[in-house]
Design an enzyme around this catalytic site. Structure first.
Site, PDB file in Angstrom:
ATOM      1  N   MET A 155       0.814  -1.221   0.000  1.00 43.06           N
ATOM      2  CA  MET A 155       0.000   0.000   0.000  1.00 43.06           C
ATOM      3  C   MET A 155       0.846   1.268   0.000  1.00 43.06           C
ATOM      4  SD  MET A 155      -2.912  -1.317  -0.240  1.00 43.06           S
ATOM      5  CE  MET A 155      -4.055   0.015   0.091  1.00 43.06           C
ATOM      6  N   ARG A 156       1.928   1.255  -0.751  1.00 38.12           N
ATOM      7  CA  ARG A 156       2.743   2.464  -0.879  1.00 38.12           C
ATOM      8  C   ARG A 156       2.798   2.864  -2.337  1.00 38.12           C
ATOM      9  NH1 ARG A 156       3.338   5.733   2.776  1.00 38.12           N
ATOM     10  NH2 ARG A 156       5.234   6.587   1.861  1.00 38.12           N
ATOM     11  N   HIS A 158      -4.405  -6.599  -9.032  1.00 37.44           N
ATOM     12  CA  HIS A 158      -5.388  -5.576  -8.669  1.00 37.44           C
ATOM     13  C   HIS A 158      -6.778  -6.209  -8.754  1.00 37.44           C
ATOM     14  CE1 HIS A 158      -6.964  -1.497  -8.252  1.00 37.44           C
ATOM     15  NE2 HIS A 158      -7.884  -1.846  -9.138  1.00 37.44           N
ATOM     16  N   LEU A 194      -0.176   4.673 -11.564  1.00 35.77           N
ATOM     17  CA  LEU A 194      -0.828   3.678 -10.710  1.00 35.77           C
ATOM     18  C   LEU A 194      -1.824   2.797 -11.474  1.00 35.77           C
ATOM     19  CD1 LEU A 194      -1.030   2.980  -7.595  1.00 35.77           C
ATOM     20  CD2 LEU A 194      -3.090   4.413  -7.590  1.00 35.77           C
ATOM     21  N   GLN A 232     -11.004 -12.681  -4.685  1.00 34.29           N
ATOM     22  CA  GLN A 232      -9.742 -13.171  -4.090  1.00 34.29           C
ATOM     23  C   GLN A 232      -9.482 -14.625  -4.426  1.00 34.29           C
ATOM     24  OE1 GLN A 232      -8.014 -12.203  -0.371  1.00 34.29           O
ATOM     25  NE2 GLN A 232      -7.202 -10.622  -1.700  1.00 34.29           N
TER      26      GLN A 232
HETATM   27  C1  GRF Z   1      -5.698  -7.890  -3.118  1.00 35.87           C
HETATM   28  O1  GRF Z   1      -7.073  -7.753  -3.314  1.00 35.87           O
HETATM   29  C2  GRF Z   1      -4.928  -7.347  -4.266  1.00 35.87           C
HETATM   30  O2  GRF Z   1      -5.610  -7.464  -5.478  1.00 35.87           O
HETATM   31  C3  GRF Z   1      -4.743  -5.904  -3.902  1.00 35.87           C
HETATM   32  O3  GRF Z   1      -4.579  -5.901  -2.514  1.00 35.87           O
HETATM   33  C4  GRF Z   1      -5.221  -7.027  -1.955  1.00 35.87           C
HETATM   34  C5  GRF Z   1      -4.199  -7.734  -1.118  1.00 35.87           C
HETATM   35  O4  GRF Z   1      -4.781  -8.779  -0.392  1.00 35.87           O
HETATM   36  N1  GRF Z   1      -3.653  -5.320  -4.619  1.00 35.87           N
HETATM   37  P1  GRF Z   1      -3.833  -9.810   0.363  1.00 35.87           P
HETATM   38  O5  GRF Z   1      -2.990  -9.008   1.344  1.00 35.87           O
HETATM   39  O6  GRF Z   1      -2.991 -10.503  -0.665  1.00 35.87           O
HETATM   40  O7  GRF Z   1      -4.779 -10.726   1.053  1.00 35.87           O
END
Ligand code: GRF
Length: 216
Positions: free
Chosen positions: A92-93, A111, A146, A173
């Site tokens: 998240m950076r 993503h 991004l 997921q």
């Molecule tokens: C995932 O949904 C991915 O697509 C996004 O961030 C989330 C990370 O989930 N970039 P995790 O930490 O792998 O469970």
């Protein structure tokens, strides 16, 4: 043949990281997870990586004067482990332009939407608000803009009546955990090339770069 060394960057729970670690445990998988780097020491994924015997490093972004200095330290840590591919997994950076340029063609991200729809944050909320009937996930090369680098593969899922952010997230997921290890495999096998911003994946069955899962 020597396996490709993959470095995974995380900030959170790391379920995609865990899927990659699990895939790499198979003897015939052509990549190994060389290290996991987190910018947060409380990232849940760190514990799972340690349990799996993967070296972990925490490099907190706090205390760095700017993004590039942080990025250069992360890069040095990856290079110390001989990494040939960086896989972002919930990292998240926002990176400085330096990092994706330094790792150009060697850094991928997953993503949770069918890009270019719904980049950025609150992705499932965006999909539900837009009323789309299909969503999914995308694995793409990382560029300085991004969520917009060349697309390698996608998996689609239906958006069902009554879906919430949570139910849609879970459905997406499940596909992420299939798609990411598949793409890392292709990369390690040398099948993926980019020309003029378009990705070609050689010698895979037609349609294999798009998974579709009709299951709810
Ligand atoms: C995932 O949904 C991915 O697509 C996004 O961030 C989330 C990370 O989930 N970039 P995790 O930490 O792998 O469970």
């Amino acid at each position: 043949m020597a396996k490709l060394k993959v470095g995974i960057l995380i900030s959170g729970r790391g379920s995609n990281m865990a899927a990659l670690i699990q895939a790499a445990q198979a003897a015939d998988y052509p990549a190994e997870i060389a290290c996991v780097v987190s910018n947060r020491e409380d990232a849940g994924g760190l514990e799972a990586a340690r349990k799996a015997g993967v070296p972990t490093t925490v490099i907190s972004h706090r205390g760095y004067p700017d993004r590039e200095t942080f990025d250069r330290d992360v890069s040095a840590s990856l290079e110390k482990h001989g990494v040939g591919l960086v896989a972002l997994a919930g990292f998240m950076r926002i990176q400085s332009a330096w990092f994706p340029e330094h790792w150009a063609g060697r850094q991928i991200n997953i993503h949770p939407s069918l890009l270019p729809a719904f980049p950025g944050l609150h992705v499932q909320r965006q999909a539900l608000d837009a009323g789309v009937r299909l969503s999914g996930c995308t694995v793409h090369f990382v560029t300085p803009t991004l969520d917009s680098g060349p697309i390698i593969a996608q998996a689609a899922v239906p958006v069902l009546p009554g879906d919430t952010v949570e139910t849609l997230s879970v459905r997406i997921q499940r596909q992420e955990h299939r798609l990411y290890p598949l793409v890392v495999r292709w990369f390690a096998e040398g099948r993926i090339s980019i020309a003029d911003g378009q990705v070609t994946v050689r010698d895979i069955p037609p349609g294999a770069a798009l998974l579709f899962s009709p299951e709810p």
